[in-house]
Motif scaffolding. Structure first.
Motif, PDB file in Angstrom:
ATOM      1  N   VAL A 163      -8.961   0.227   2.156  1.00  0.00           N
ATOM      2  CA  VAL A 163      -7.030   0.562   2.263  1.00  0.00           C
ATOM      3  C   VAL A 163      -6.555  -0.192   1.622  1.00  0.00           C
ATOM      4  N   GLU A 206      -6.635   1.860  -1.523  1.00  0.00           N
ATOM      5  CA  GLU A 206      -5.485   2.681  -2.165  1.00  0.00           C
ATOM      6  C   GLU A 206      -4.172   3.139  -1.781  1.00  0.00           C
ATOM      7  N   ALA A 266       4.290   6.531   8.166  1.00  0.00           N
ATOM      8  CA  ALA A 266       3.629   6.992   8.242  1.00  0.00           C
ATOM      9  C   ALA A 266       3.117   8.762   8.515  1.00  0.00           C
ATOM     10  N   VAL A 312      -8.332   8.472   3.582  1.00  0.00           N
ATOM     11  CA  VAL A 312      -6.483   7.641   3.879  1.00  0.00           C
ATOM     12  C   VAL A 312      -6.143   7.503   2.594  1.00  0.00           C
ATOM     13  N   GLN A 313      -4.916   7.734   2.484  1.00  0.00           N
ATOM     14  CA  GLN A 313      -4.316   7.350   1.128  1.00  0.00           C
ATOM     15  C   GLN A 313      -2.780   7.015   1.100  1.00  0.00           C
ATOM     16  N   ARG A 314      -2.427   6.815   0.544  1.00  0.00           N
ATOM     17  CA  ARG A 314      -1.183   5.458  -0.357  1.00  0.00           C
ATOM     18  C   ARG A 314      -0.325   5.956   1.320  1.00  0.00           C
ATOM     19  N   GLY A 315       0.645   5.160   1.147  1.00  0.00           N
ATOM     20  CA  GLY A 315       1.475   5.365   2.643  1.00  0.00           C
ATOM     21  C   GLY A 315       1.125   5.810   3.697  1.00  0.00           C
ATOM     22  N   ASP A 316      -0.251   5.764   4.091  1.00  0.00           N
ATOM     23  CA  ASP A 316      -0.496   5.920   5.467  1.00  0.00           C
ATOM     24  C   ASP A 316      -0.843   4.368   5.572  1.00  0.00           C
ATOM     25  N   ALA A 317      -1.034   4.664   7.459  1.00  0.00           N
ATOM     26  CA  ALA A 317      -0.828   3.441   8.174  1.00  0.00           C
ATOM     27  C   ALA A 317      -2.228   2.908   8.836  1.00  0.00           C
ATOM     28  N   VAL A 318      -2.671   1.810   8.191  1.00  0.00           N
ATOM     29  CA  VAL A 318      -4.450   2.012   9.263  1.00  0.00           C
ATOM     30  C   VAL A 318      -4.025   0.354  10.059  1.00  0.00           C
ATOM     31  N   SER A 363      -2.366   1.580   1.309  1.00  0.00           N
ATOM     32  CA  SER A 363      -1.624   1.520   2.544  1.00  0.00           C
ATOM     33  C   SER A 363      -1.927   0.422   2.938  1.00  0.00           C
ATOM     34  N   GLU A 364      -1.481   1.007   4.041  1.00  0.00           N
ATOM     35  CA  GLU A 364      -0.379  -0.376   4.864  1.00  0.00           C
ATOM     36  C   GLU A 364      -1.453  -0.885   5.925  1.00  0.00           C
TER      37      GLU A 364
END
Lengths: 190, 190, 190, 190
Positions: free
Chosen positions: B110, B113, B45, B85-91, B115-116
């Motif tokens: 999340v 967007e 991420a 938070v953006q696409r591809g980020d991990a939360v 995100s994972e």
């Protein structure tokens, strides 16, 4: 599953067990008389202040939150609404090394004001430890796995969380509180 | 020493042991495959975001601090400098009940967007759990001593700290980092 | 100096003047009776709570810090040591739109507990405004320069800081305090 | 309305005007060349760090939040996820007196790392000021009303908020940003 993958999962479980058992060892030997003296200071202080630098301060914040839920007045030194420490108040400093400048400066102010100081540290011979009214020493001897499984202050912080959570359990008995009365003091979380 | 005094010291040591062993039981059974999937999300991420309400959020902050020291970019949702938070980020959301409004709202944003989402919770059937890309369920069955020795979320928070600290140990292996490289990234603490 | 460079310096000075004069206009018209009612609530409340989302909350924190230095007990809703709001306490919510979910939820809890609510907002017809015991409306009509010179909530936040700082000056008179007595309450900053 | 009551409302409006006009005076004289140099440092730094003790730090946090919304990477020194400062980064310290220990320590680390330092202070002859790459001096001469209408650092903090908000307006021009693009970067606030 590759060897590498395997390693990582194994390290996770090894670290989890290692932290648990090292913390257990360090807390088992704590003298009950020190716990009782700490409880006395906490229950009779008009206000309780908690301080720690970095991650120790984060654990201190978790403790302060529970003290408030247990019906005591508690503050975290460094936050915006924290008042001045006064005579009779109790101050708890969490410091692994017992040597950070900010911890020592806090201790100096506390002693000058005539407040009581509880120090939780791994260094019973540090200057900070010498300034303590009650010194809780957490014994975490170095070993060959520590830096890999619990880098930096991980063991001290983990021991501090468990120690302060166990202090809360003892404090509930001392004050005739329970989970229901604590829940009723749970602050607005929005 | 009075009977009352005795009680309090005994409760301290009983609570300390209880928390340690209950947390150990809950973490031992965690599937290594979930740890590996979490490590994969974290290492790839661009940014990692951590969220928790109340005391879970405090533990989340301690985790985020270590992620930064391990060389990753990490933020705590709710702090002033946290970007979107953006696409591809991990939360990663820490939520004992899996039901707090703020956790669910965070999860919804999340997922929208792309995100994972890693959810750490005691309720694998909660709505929050269903939104997870990776669900780490912490099994903490109720017993007769829990409310007295570990009130409110104490066990979940303690398990979350140990779990995330063990993830850091595994992450160091995965990224070829060690205590020295982490120390060199230790931020200014004034 | 290029035209482009020139622009930027000119925008700085234009923005600085614009913010100052728009804030002055919005505060000049505030009814003195509302200030007096707010002072009464603040001086007789056992505890004062401040809430705002995002940057409004940051300004609220600056206000809470001064309230403590002025000898009052003040808390920021959302911080770790904040206790529950009780009957008779005063709660101040800063919300430009009067519509954020967290502000409304805070207001609902406050009213249910029978506490007094001061709302500072630009929207006197919002649901949040309707829940107020004392409504301080900040009039900031839109104009063609606003979005460029003072984007998002800049004017509201700036007006809120000046308004709350002026409340502190009035509070000092009401309580017989002065700069020296405030300085003596300046907390440890380490 | 009693004479006393009248006083308090009058003090509120007098303080509000006083703060506004003193801040305007102090900002009008700021050399545009300093603003341009600050903008250059901010726009070319990989990361921007903001530091201030106490209430100055609160204003710094409000600035950091806007920097992030303007598309820059910004951190507040002292928060949990703040990484280390590196060569080429820009650091902004807000310090009225230019003498606080923590500000000086931060400045020393910044210079040692070869980062750029912007100092905003009322004391252009302080040691902190001498360490600055760019020194923005806020001229706030003492007068007979200041301590009563704007106690402690009120004027400096108010000037700092307006100055940094005006910097944001200039930064939007420099970066081709606008309110809409900032709004799209507004973080999750739960």
């Amino acid at each position: 599953m590759s060897a590498r993958t395997d390693d990582r999962a194994a390290v996770f479980h090894r670290a989890q067990e290692y932290i648990g058992s090292r913390v257990s060892d360090s807390l088992t030997s704590i003298d009950p008389a020190l716990i009782l003296r700490t409880l006395e200071l906490l229950t009779r202080a008009p206000s309780i202040f908690v301080y720690g630098a970095g991650r120790s301060g984060i654990i201190g914040r978790a403790f302060a939150m529970r003290l408030v839920q247990a019906g005591l007045r508690a503050y975290v030194i460094g936050e915006s609404v924290t008042p001045i420490v006064q005579r009779g108040d109790a101050v708890i400093i969490l410091s692994r090394s017992g040597e950070s400048y900010s911890s020592m400066q806090t201790a100096n102010i506390v002693r000058r004001e005539g407040s009581e100081l509880v120090v939780i540290t791994t260094r019973p011979t540090s200057k900070l430890a010498h300034a303590a009214s009650v010194l809780i020493s957490i014994d975490l001897p170095e070993d060959g796995e520590r830096s890999r499984l619990a880098p930096l202050g991980t063991l001290f912080e983990s021991a501090s969380l468990r120690l302060t959570d166990a202090l809360i359990a003892a404090l509930l008995v001392a004050r005739g509180e329970n989970e229901e009365s604590m829940r009723a003091r749970h602050a607005i979380m929005v």
